[in-house]
Design a protein around this motif. Structure first.
Motif: not given
Length: 292
Positions: A228-232, A235-237
């Motif tokens: 989840s953190h990796i996907q987040h 998304d932020v990038l």
């Protein structure tokens, strides 16, 4: 588009009387920190310069170098210092009276004494100077931002690649988990057979031990949160600029999950995968330090 905190910009502008050259360069910094070097004559523009620069940047240690050339001498004017001349004359009179000598000082002679006549620079037209300086500052800032964006896109590409590699390793941890339980069960059965011989082995006892072991080494929650953190972060990038602090916080959370996986690992392969994850996360954190 994200921006790197490393950038460089340079521009020149001139008219018939003035020439400005501006260079801007920056490196990583937690906040926005300006170091402006310019001729003393331009110091009254300091506040306006800082306000303009803030339109183009949010973070970084920014060095700004401003050079100025004046092509005309029309700004120099001759000043007659009446008070200084009067003091000279008063002392000449006192000397003549004291020593009984003639006071025959002429105006031409008086004018040769220090500070009676001085050359001073007339006040410049601030509006005219700022118009040219603002022009060259904005050109340098635009080039500066362009280099930051180019470097930022390179950073984004590199970070996405590293995040994809991390996802692969998280997947390998998840795949390894049931294999660890199966291997543990087999070792437990083999050990009990070795100790008990042909005596009937209680299946429920083995199952109970496997369940206890599974609960101890289970990393399902950590891998789910890590994905989840990796996907987040991905998304932020894609959000744009001003994301450096947010990315750093996400990286800290990712490292926390990887540490938990490593602490729970009772398997060499899983331990190695967790160490690889921590290594990749550290690389990501180093790159994030370059993002505005």
């Amino acid at each position: 588009m994200i921006k790197s905190m490393t950038g460089f910009g340079r521009a020149e502008a001139q008219d018939e009387q003035h020439k400005f050259t501006v260079e801007i360069k920056s490196v990583n910094h937690r906040y926005l920190d300006f170091n402006i070097k310019m001729p003393k004559k331009l110091s009254f523009f300091d506040s306006a310069i800082r306000t303009l620069l803030k339109e183009y940047m949010l973070r970084g240690k920014v060095d700004v170098f401003i050079s100025y050339e004046d092509f005309t001498q029309s700004h120099m004017i001759l000043q007659y210092n009446r008070e200084v001349a009067g003091q000279y004359m008063a002392y000449f009179k006192e000397m003549a009276d004291t020593f009984g000598i003639r006071n025959d000082i002429t105006a031409a002679e008086l004018g040769r004494f220090q500070d009676v006549f001085t050359m001073e620079e007339a006040d410049s037209d601030e509006k005219e100077l700022w118009g040219l300086l603002e022009q060259v500052l904005r050109k340098a800032c635009e080039q500066f931002v362009t280099t930051r964006k180019t470097e930022g896109e390179n950073l984004r590409t590199d970070l996405v690649q590293k995040l994809d590699q991390m996802l692969e390793k998280v997947g390998m941890v998840e795949e390894r988990s049931p294999q660890i339980l199966q291997e543990y069960r087999q070792k437990l059965e083999d050990k009990m057979k070795e100790l008990l011989g042909d005596t009937q082995i209680e299946e429920c006892r083995i199952a109970s031990e496997v369940i206890i072991y599974a609960d101890k080494i289970c990393t399902d929650e950590e891998t789910v949160r890590l994905k989840s953190h990796i996907q987040h972060m991905k998304d932020v990038l894609a959000e744009g600029e001003g994301i450096g602090r947010k990315l750093d916080f996400i990286a800290q959370e990712m490292n926390r999950e990887a540490n938990t996986i490593l602490s729970k690992a009772n398997d060499l392969e899983t331990s190695n995968l967790a160490i690889d994850l921590k290594t990749e996360i550290e690389k990501v954190r180093e790159q994030i330090q370059n993002i505005e």
